[in-house]
Design a protein around this motif. Structure first.
Motif, PDB file in Angstrom:
ATOM      1  N   PRO A   1       0.833  -1.214   0.000  1.00 47.12           N
ATOM      2  CA  PRO A   1       0.000   0.000   0.000  1.00 47.12           C
ATOM      3  C   PRO A   1       0.862   1.255   0.000  1.00 47.12           C
ATOM      4  CG  PRO A   1       0.084  -0.950   2.198  1.00 47.12           C
ATOM      5  CD  PRO A   1       0.796  -1.921   1.292  1.00 47.12           C
ATOM      6  N   ILE A   2       0.302   2.334  -0.527  1.00 48.76           N
ATOM      7  CA  ILE A   2       1.031   3.599  -0.632  1.00 48.76           C
ATOM      8  C   ILE A   2       0.687   4.508   0.543  1.00 48.76           C
ATOM      9  CG2 ILE A   2       1.331   5.702  -1.997  1.00 48.76           C
ATOM     10  CD1 ILE A   2       0.853   4.093  -4.479  1.00 48.76           C
ATOM     11  N   GLY A   3       1.722   5.082   1.154  1.00 48.44           N
ATOM     12  CA  GLY A   3       1.558   6.062   2.218  1.00 48.44           C
ATOM     13  C   GLY A   3       1.963   7.436   1.723  1.00 48.44           C
ATOM     14  N   SER A   4       2.537   8.241   2.611  1.00 51.90           N
ATOM     15  CA  SER A   4       2.946   9.601   2.247  1.00 51.90           C
ATOM     16  C   SER A   4       4.335   9.900   2.797  1.00 51.90           C
ATOM     17  CB  SER A   4       1.945  10.629   2.779  1.00 51.90           C
ATOM     18  OG  SER A   4       2.441  11.939   2.581  1.00 51.90           O
TER      19      SER A   4
ATOM     20  N   HIS B   1       9.499   6.418  12.910  1.00 45.67           N
ATOM     21  CA  HIS B   1      10.031   5.103  12.575  1.00 45.67           C
ATOM     22  C   HIS B   1       9.799   4.808  11.102  1.00 45.67           C
ATOM     23  CE1 HIS B   1      11.326   3.393  16.405  1.00 45.67           C
ATOM     24  NE2 HIS B   1      10.311   4.017  16.960  1.00 45.67           N
ATOM     25  N   LEU B   2      10.759   4.107  10.500  1.00 47.41           N
ATOM     26  CA  LEU B   2      10.608   3.643   9.129  1.00 47.41           C
ATOM     27  C   LEU B   2      11.443   2.383   8.941  1.00 47.41           C
ATOM     28  CD1 LEU B   2      13.473   4.493   7.614  1.00 47.41           C
ATOM     29  CD2 LEU B   2      12.402   6.739   7.598  1.00 47.41           C
ATOM     30  N   LEU B   3      11.299   1.777   7.782  1.00 45.24           N
ATOM     31  CA  LEU B   3      12.032   0.554   7.468  1.00 45.24           C
ATOM     32  C   LEU B   3      12.394   0.581   5.997  1.00 45.24           C
ATOM     33  CD1 LEU B   3      11.173  -3.088   8.419  1.00 45.24           C
ATOM     34  CD2 LEU B   3      11.159  -2.442   6.007  1.00 45.24           C
ATOM     35  N   VAL B   4      13.631   0.166   5.677  1.00 43.56           N
ATOM     36  CA  VAL B   4      14.039   0.049   4.281  1.00 43.56           C
ATOM     37  C   VAL B   4      14.296  -1.418   3.975  1.00 43.56           C
ATOM     38  CG1 VAL B   4      15.025   2.366   4.276  1.00 43.56           C
ATOM     39  CG2 VAL B   4      16.508   0.410   4.743  1.00 43.56           C
ATOM     40  N   ALA B   5      13.999  -1.810   2.736  1.00 47.20           N
ATOM     41  CA  ALA B   5      14.145  -3.217   2.349  1.00 47.20           C
ATOM     42  C   ALA B   5      14.754  -3.295   0.958  1.00 47.20           C
ATOM     43  CB  ALA B   5      12.785  -3.916   2.380  1.00 47.20           C
ATOM     44  N   GLY B   6      15.515  -4.352   0.708  1.00 46.86           N
ATOM     45  CA  GLY B   6      16.109  -4.525  -0.610  1.00 46.86           C
ATOM     46  C   GLY B   6      17.183  -5.585  -0.611  1.00 46.86           C
ATOM     47  N   PHE B   7      17.984  -5.572  -1.672  1.00 46.94           N
ATOM     48  CA  PHE B   7      18.993  -6.611  -1.875  1.00 46.94           C
ATOM     49  C   PHE B   7      20.361  -5.977  -2.110  1.00 46.94           C
ATOM     50  CE2 PHE B   7      14.890  -8.185  -3.387  1.00 46.94           C
ATOM     51  CZ  PHE B   7      14.737  -9.315  -2.580  1.00 46.94           C
ATOM     52  N   PRO B   8      21.032  -5.551  -1.042  1.00 45.29           N
ATOM     53  CA  PRO B   8      22.358  -4.935  -1.204  1.00 45.29           C
ATOM     54  C   PRO B   8      23.384  -5.954  -1.689  1.00 45.29           C
ATOM     55  CG  PRO B   8      21.885  -5.326   1.106  1.00 45.29           C
ATOM     56  CD  PRO B   8      20.630  -5.645   0.366  1.00 45.29           C
TER      57      PRO B   8
ATOM     58  N   ASN C   1       6.582   3.181   6.328  1.00 42.37           N
ATOM     59  CA  ASN C   1       6.374   3.835   7.619  1.00 42.37           C
ATOM     60  C   ASN C   1       5.916   2.824   8.664  1.00 42.37           C
ATOM     61  OD1 ASN C   1       3.668   3.342   7.059  1.00 42.37           O
ATOM     62  ND2 ASN C   1       3.168   5.481   6.636  1.00 42.37           N
ATOM     63  N   ALA C   2       5.579   3.314   9.856  1.00 44.03           N
ATOM     64  CA  ALA C   2       5.204   2.430  10.948  1.00 44.03           C
ATOM     65  C   ALA C   2       3.924   1.654  10.660  1.00 44.03           C
ATOM     66  CB  ALA C   2       5.044   3.237  12.236  1.00 44.03           C
ATOM     67  N   ASP C   3       3.120   2.136   9.712  1.00 44.39           N
ATOM     68  CA  ASP C   3       1.880   1.449   9.335  1.00 44.39           C
ATOM     69  C   ASP C   3       2.083   0.448   8.211  1.00 44.39           C
ATOM     70  OD1 ASP C   3       0.398   2.926  11.205  1.00 44.39           O
ATOM     71  OD2 ASP C   3       0.153   4.595   9.794  1.00 44.39           O
ATOM     72  N   GLY C   4       3.337   0.278   7.760  1.00 43.85           N
ATOM     73  CA  GLY C   4       3.612  -0.671   6.693  1.00 43.85           C
ATOM     74  C   GLY C   4       3.263  -0.156   5.306  1.00 43.85           C
ATOM     75  N   LYS C   5       3.133   1.165   5.159  1.00 41.66           N
ATOM     76  CA  LYS C   5       2.828   1.755   3.867  1.00 41.66           C
ATOM     77  C   LYS C   5       4.089   2.360   3.252  1.00 41.66           C
ATOM     78  CE  LYS C   5      -1.984   2.834   4.991  1.00 41.66           C
ATOM     79  NZ  LYS C   5      -3.021   3.895   5.082  1.00 41.66           N
ATOM     80  N   VAL C   6       4.178   2.298   1.937  1.00 44.00           N
ATOM     81  CA  VAL C   6       5.362   2.794   1.242  1.00 44.00           C
ATOM     82  C   VAL C   6       5.382   4.316   1.282  1.00 44.00           C
ATOM     83  CG1 VAL C   6       6.593   2.899  -0.945  1.00 44.00           C
ATOM     84  CG2 VAL C   6       5.400   0.800  -0.301  1.00 44.00           C
ATOM     85  N   ILE C   7       6.453   4.857   1.839  1.00 45.36           N
ATOM     86  CA  ILE C   7       6.615   6.310   1.897  1.00 45.36           C
ATOM     87  C   ILE C   7       7.667   6.805   0.916  1.00 45.36           C
ATOM     88  CG2 ILE C   7       5.884   6.483   4.296  1.00 45.36           C
ATOM     89  CD1 ILE C   7       8.922   6.703   4.976  1.00 45.36           C
ATOM     90  N   GLY C   8       8.438   5.867   0.340  1.00 42.01           N
ATOM     91  CA  GLY C   8       9.460   6.314  -0.581  1.00 42.01           C
ATOM     92  C   GLY C   8      10.264   5.181  -1.174  1.00 42.01           C
TER      93      GLY C   8
ATOM     94  N   ASP D   1      24.665  11.383   0.740  1.00 42.28           N
ATOM     95  CA  ASP D   1      23.551  11.415  -0.199  1.00 42.28           C
ATOM     96  C   ASP D   1      22.592  10.246  -0.010  1.00 42.28           C
ATOM     97  OD1 ASP D   1      24.360  13.758  -1.453  1.00 42.28           O
ATOM     98  OD2 ASP D   1      25.791  12.670  -2.700  1.00 42.28           O
ATOM     99  N   THR D   2      22.913   9.334   0.922  1.00 45.52           N
ATOM    100  CA  THR D   2      21.990   8.235   1.192  1.00 45.52           C
ATOM    101  C   THR D   2      20.647   8.801   1.611  1.00 45.52           C
ATOM    102  OG1 THR D   2      23.730   6.712   1.875  1.00 45.52           O
ATOM    103  CG2 THR D   2      21.522   6.275   2.707  1.00 45.52           C
ATOM    104  N   SER D   3      19.605   8.422   0.898  1.00 43.33           N
ATOM    105  CA  SER D   3      18.315   9.042   1.186  1.00 43.33           C
ATOM    106  C   SER D   3      17.180   8.221   0.602  1.00 43.33           C
ATOM    107  CB  SER D   3      18.268  10.468   0.632  1.00 43.33           C
ATOM    108  OG  SER D   3      18.479  10.464  -0.766  1.00 43.33           O
ATOM    109  N   ILE D   4      15.967   8.693   0.860  1.00 46.23           N
ATOM    110  CA  ILE D   4      14.745   8.055   0.379  1.00 46.23           C
ATOM    111  C   ILE D   4      13.988   9.069  -0.476  1.00 46.23           C
ATOM    112  CG2 ILE D   4      12.530   7.068   1.093  1.00 46.23           C
ATOM    113  CD1 ILE D   4      13.987   6.294   3.745  1.00 46.23           C
ATOM    114  N   ILE D   5      13.699   8.685  -1.715  1.00 46.50           N
ATOM    115  CA  ILE D   5      12.899   9.530  -2.592  1.00 46.50           C
ATOM    116  C   ILE D   5      11.438   9.378  -2.177  1.00 46.50           C
ATOM    117  CG2 ILE D   5      12.245   9.983  -4.986  1.00 46.50           C
ATOM    118  CD1 ILE D   5      14.820   8.436  -5.787  1.00 46.50           C
ATOM    119  N   PRO D   6      10.738  10.440  -1.849  1.00 48.15           N
ATOM    120  CA  PRO D   6       9.350  10.301  -1.392  1.00 48.15           C
ATOM    121  C   PRO D   6       8.463   9.696  -2.471  1.00 48.15           C
ATOM    122  CG  PRO D   6       9.841  12.590  -1.869  1.00 48.15           C
ATOM    123  CD  PRO D   6      11.143  11.856  -1.953  1.00 48.15           C
TER     124      PRO D   6
END
Length: 307
Positions: free
Chosen positions: A205-208, A217-224, A268-275, A292-297
């Protein structure tokens, strides 16, 4: 009596019993300074049965708030070095744990309660992105990145992970690569939308991202730096600040974003994609070396006309 450990003078209440003396020091947590006090007659009588040269641990006479000592005298002189060592022991035994607990509570009170994420649901909507590129010398350079499915079946990633022979696969099925078509890309926003045949992902789901505040709180996920057999790298953290890039307020985080994480979701804390994760370090060891490590909204989808 000066007490060098605290670098503050300590006033004491001393009762002389002739052959020995009783020392009482009180600690006032509210003021954070030990202060002196006067022993009442009842307290003096309560100390009569105590033996010299002992810490008075009976009847709660030595507690977090007060230190009581019965000590012998030598020609009316007290061994202040020994007394200091006992006071250090008292502070270490009673006050260090207490102060550590206060400090821990203060730190945790500054942050909202940690959320509980549906990790399996997040992993189920992630893709490993494979592409062929050429380096500055014109040599073949295979790259990997991350992508994720949205609820409308579209797959989102970063533009800079694209290349020739673009494919995606699930980490548990590396041999089942699937061709991916680029339906939209923006160099300005570092955004790309992919499409594959028969995508059965439920989607996230999409958040803001615009609603994110510092210390959320937030969480990032991926395959480094993906290798065969790897599962998704899940890194919880908080938003620590913001930085403008291409007129977009990106979200800075203490969660590590490493090369290969690019294109992965931030939730975000609700499990919605913020970026969308972008611009990671080349390894976990070097993740903190780039500012420059960051999250594109996720709002870039709307700005790009993709939402």
């Amino acid at each position: 009596m000066p007490y060098s450990i605290l670098d503050k003078p300590i006033e004491t209440a001393i009762f002389d019993r002739g052959r020995d003396f009783v020392l009482r020091v009180k600690f006032r947590p509210a003021n954070t300074l030990p202060t002196g006090g006067i022993l009442t007659q009842d307290e003096v009588r309560d100390l009569d049965h105590l033996e010299p040269s002992t810490l008075a641990n009976e009847n709660q006479l030595t507690t977090t708030e007060q230190f009581t000592l019965v000590a012998e005298k030598d020609e009316n002189l007290a061994d202040w070095d020994a007394l200091t060592n006992l006071m250090v022991k008292w502070l270490s035994q009673y006050h260090v744990p207490w102060l550590e607990e206060l400090n821990s509570k203060a730190v945790h009170s500054a942050l909202p309660p940690a959320p509980t994420y549906q990790i399996e649901e997040i992993e189920a909507n992630l893709w490993v992105v494979n592409a062929n590129t050429t380096d500055e010398n014109g040599e073949f350079d295979p790259t990997t990145g991350t992508a994720f499915s949205l609820a409308d079946q579209r797959i989102v990633t970063c533009r800079h992970v694209l290349g020739d022979n673009l494919t995606v696969h699930k980490p548990q099925s590396p041999s089942q690569t699937r061709p991916a078509r680029v339906t939209y890309e923006s160099e300005l926003f570092d955004l790309a939308i992919l499409e594959i045949d028969q995508n059965t992902d439920v989607g996230l789901p999409i958040g803001s991202g615009d609603d994110v505040k510092r210390f959320d709180h937030l969480l990032v996920a991926g395959f480094p730096n993906f290798r065969l057999g790897d599962r998704a790298f899940i890194s919880p953290g908080v938003a620590v600040g913001f930085r403008t890039s291409s007129a977009i307020r990106r979200i800075m985080t203490n969660a590590r974003i490493v090369s290969g994480n690019s294109g992965g979701p931030a939730l975000n804390a609700d499990g919605k994609v913020i970026g969308i994760c972008a611009t990671g370090g080349s390894s976990h060891r070097e993740a903190d070396l780039t500012e420059d490590t960051s999250i594109i909204p996720i709002e870039v989808l709307k700005l790009s006309g993709q939402l």
